[in-house]
Scaffold this motif. Structure first.
Motif, PDB file in Angstrom:
ATOM      1  N   LYS A  11       6.284  -7.297  -4.830  1.00  0.00           N
ATOM      2  CA  LYS A  11       6.038  -5.855  -4.798  1.00  0.00           C
ATOM      3  C   LYS A  11       4.934  -5.515  -3.802  1.00  0.00           C
ATOM      4  CE  LYS A  11       7.572  -4.690  -9.447  1.00  0.00           C
ATOM      5  NZ  LYS A  11       7.161  -4.164 -10.752  1.00  0.00           N
ATOM      6  N   GLN A  12       3.910  -6.367  -3.754  1.00  0.00           N
ATOM      7  CA  GLN A  12       2.833  -6.126  -2.799  1.00  0.00           C
ATOM      8  C   GLN A  12       3.343  -6.238  -1.361  1.00  0.00           C
ATOM      9  OE1 GLN A  12      -0.054  -9.016  -4.040  1.00  0.00           O
ATOM     10  NE2 GLN A  12      -0.982  -7.652  -5.570  1.00  0.00           N
ATOM     11  N   ARG A  13       4.198  -7.220  -1.118  1.00  0.00           N
ATOM     12  CA  ARG A  13       4.776  -7.372   0.222  1.00  0.00           C
ATOM     13  C   ARG A  13       5.625  -6.159   0.581  1.00  0.00           C
ATOM     14  NH1 ARG A  13       6.670 -13.618  -0.227  1.00  0.00           N
ATOM     15  NH2 ARG A  13       4.585 -14.514  -0.110  1.00  0.00           N
ATOM     16  N   LEU A  14       6.404  -5.692  -0.390  1.00  0.00           N
ATOM     17  CA  LEU A  14       7.233  -4.522  -0.147  1.00  0.00           C
ATOM     18  C   LEU A  14       6.369  -3.303   0.173  1.00  0.00           C
ATOM     19  CD1 LEU A  14      10.034  -3.189  -0.119  1.00  0.00           C
ATOM     20  CD2 LEU A  14       9.719  -2.737  -2.553  1.00  0.00           C
ATOM     21  N   LEU A  16       3.320  -3.300   1.337  1.00  0.00           N
ATOM     22  CA  LEU A  16       2.666  -3.528   2.621  1.00  0.00           C
ATOM     23  C   LEU A  16       3.632  -3.263   3.777  1.00  0.00           C
ATOM     24  CD1 LEU A  16       0.100  -4.451   4.026  1.00  0.00           C
ATOM     25  CD2 LEU A  16       0.928  -6.791   3.871  1.00  0.00           C
ATOM     26  N   THR A  17       4.887  -3.679   3.620  1.00  0.00           N
ATOM     27  CA  THR A  17       5.898  -3.429   4.648  1.00  0.00           C
ATOM     28  C   THR A  17       6.166  -1.941   4.796  1.00  0.00           C
ATOM     29  OG1 THR A  17       6.913  -5.563   4.134  1.00  0.00           O
ATOM     30  CG2 THR A  17       8.243  -3.988   5.376  1.00  0.00           C
ATOM     31  N   LEU A  18       6.287  -1.240   3.675  1.00  0.00           N
ATOM     32  CA  LEU A  18       6.504   0.209   3.728  1.00  0.00           C
ATOM     33  C   LEU A  18       5.313   0.923   4.379  1.00  0.00           C
ATOM     34  CD1 LEU A  18       8.189   0.927   0.297  1.00  0.00           C
ATOM     35  CD2 LEU A  18       9.230   1.049   2.542  1.00  0.00           C
ATOM     36  N   ALA A  20       3.259  -0.310   6.570  1.00  0.00           N
ATOM     37  CA  ALA A  20       3.284  -0.605   8.005  1.00  0.00           C
ATOM     38  C   ALA A  20       4.342   0.243   8.707  1.00  0.00           C
ATOM     39  CB  ALA A  20       3.550  -2.086   8.229  1.00  0.00           C
ATOM     40  N   ALA A  21       5.496   0.423   8.061  1.00  0.00           N
ATOM     41  CA  ALA A  21       6.555   1.242   8.661  1.00  0.00           C
ATOM     42  C   ALA A  21       6.129   2.693   8.783  1.00  0.00           C
ATOM     43  CB  ALA A  21       7.831   1.130   7.832  1.00  0.00           C
ATOM     44  N   THR A  24       3.612   3.047  11.563  1.00  0.00           N
ATOM     45  CA  THR A  24       4.273   2.993  12.869  1.00  0.00           C
ATOM     46  C   THR A  24       4.954   4.308  13.187  1.00  0.00           C
ATOM     47  OG1 THR A  24       4.642   0.627  12.564  1.00  0.00           O
ATOM     48  CG2 THR A  24       5.955   1.718  14.244  1.00  0.00           C
TER      49      THR A  24
END
Length: 107
Positions: A11-14, A16-18, A20-21, A24
């Motif tokens: 969940k943390q990776r998800l 973090l990815t969101l 970052a998106a 951007t």
């Protein structure tokens, strides 16, 4: 317990990815007013050639219509007047649309 940690890390990776998106997308976003002005300049750039193209199409339609009407007239068809009115009307429509658009956009 270990599975729970893996789920939390996922969940943390998800997240973090969101994040970052989204960062951007925000960084690449442009000013709305600048985008509208650029679109306006592009439309105005192509407007005059488009208007001239509509006039040229109207001229070609007029020539084709004149030939069709002349053929019907020589053949003695009864509906020559209707055909002439239809072709003439389509040519007038194209010219009027081009003129109205030109006056509407003030170019």
């Amino acid at each position: 317990m270990r599975a729970r940690r893996l789920i939390l890390k996922g969940k943390q990776r998800l997240l973090l990815t969101l994040a970052a998106a989204v960062t951007t997308l925000v960084a690449r976003a442009q000013d709305g007013a600048a985008g509208i002005e650029e679109a306006d300049s592009k439309v105005r750039e192509y407007f005059e050639p488009g208007t001239n193209l509509m006039y040229a199409i109207g001229a070609v339609l007029g020539l084709v219509g004149a030939i069709k009407v002349f053929q019907k007239w020589n053949a003695g068809d009864q509906d020559t007047g209707k055909v002439a009115a239809a072709w003439f009307g389509s040519c007038i429509f194209l010219v009027v649309v081009a003129t109205v658009l030109q006056s509407f956009f003030g170019i």
